[in-house]
Scaffold this motif. Structure first.
Motif, PDB file in Angstrom:
ATOM      1  N   GLU A   1     103.133  55.723  -2.553  1.00  0.00           N
ATOM      2  CA  GLU A   1     102.536  55.380  -3.840  1.00  0.00           C
ATOM      3  C   GLU A   1     102.841  56.462  -4.870  1.00  0.00           C
ATOM      4  O   GLU A   1     103.169  56.161  -6.022  1.00  0.00           O
TER       5      GLU A   1
ATOM      6  N   PHE B   1     106.482  56.068  -5.965  1.00  0.00           N
ATOM      7  CA  PHE B   1     106.666  54.957  -6.888  1.00  0.00           C
ATOM      8  C   PHE B   1     106.072  55.261  -8.255  1.00  0.00           C
ATOM      9  O   PHE B   1     106.643  54.898  -9.284  1.00  0.00           O
TER      10      PHE B   1
ATOM     11  N   THR C   1     108.371  55.215 -11.633  1.00  0.00           N
ATOM     12  CA  THR C   1     108.129  54.324 -12.772  1.00  0.00           C
ATOM     13  C   THR C   1     107.830  55.112 -14.039  1.00  0.00           C
ATOM     14  O   THR C   1     108.201  54.693 -15.131  1.00  0.00           O
TER      15      THR C   1
END
Length: 51
Positions: free
Chosen positions: A37, A40, A44
């Motif tokens: 997590e 990511f 992003t």
């Protein structure tokens, strides 16, 4: 103690051992998911800044 008592005690110990190993596996999985997590999230956020 009768034989049935020993069997119940053995089954109880086996179940506790299984649950303990399952608990460790879930904790390891939780740690790996948190790491992914974070990767990511970093990916992003960097992508938005460069775009």
């Amino acid at each position: 103690m009768e034989v049935g008592d020993w069997v119940m005690l053995g089954v109880g110990v086996a179940i506790l051992g299984f649950l303990w190993s399952l608990h460790r596996d879930v904790a390891d999985l939780r740690e790996r998911m948190a790491r992914l997590e974070g990767l990511f999230d970093g990916f992003t956020k960097r992508d938005r800044k460069t775009a």
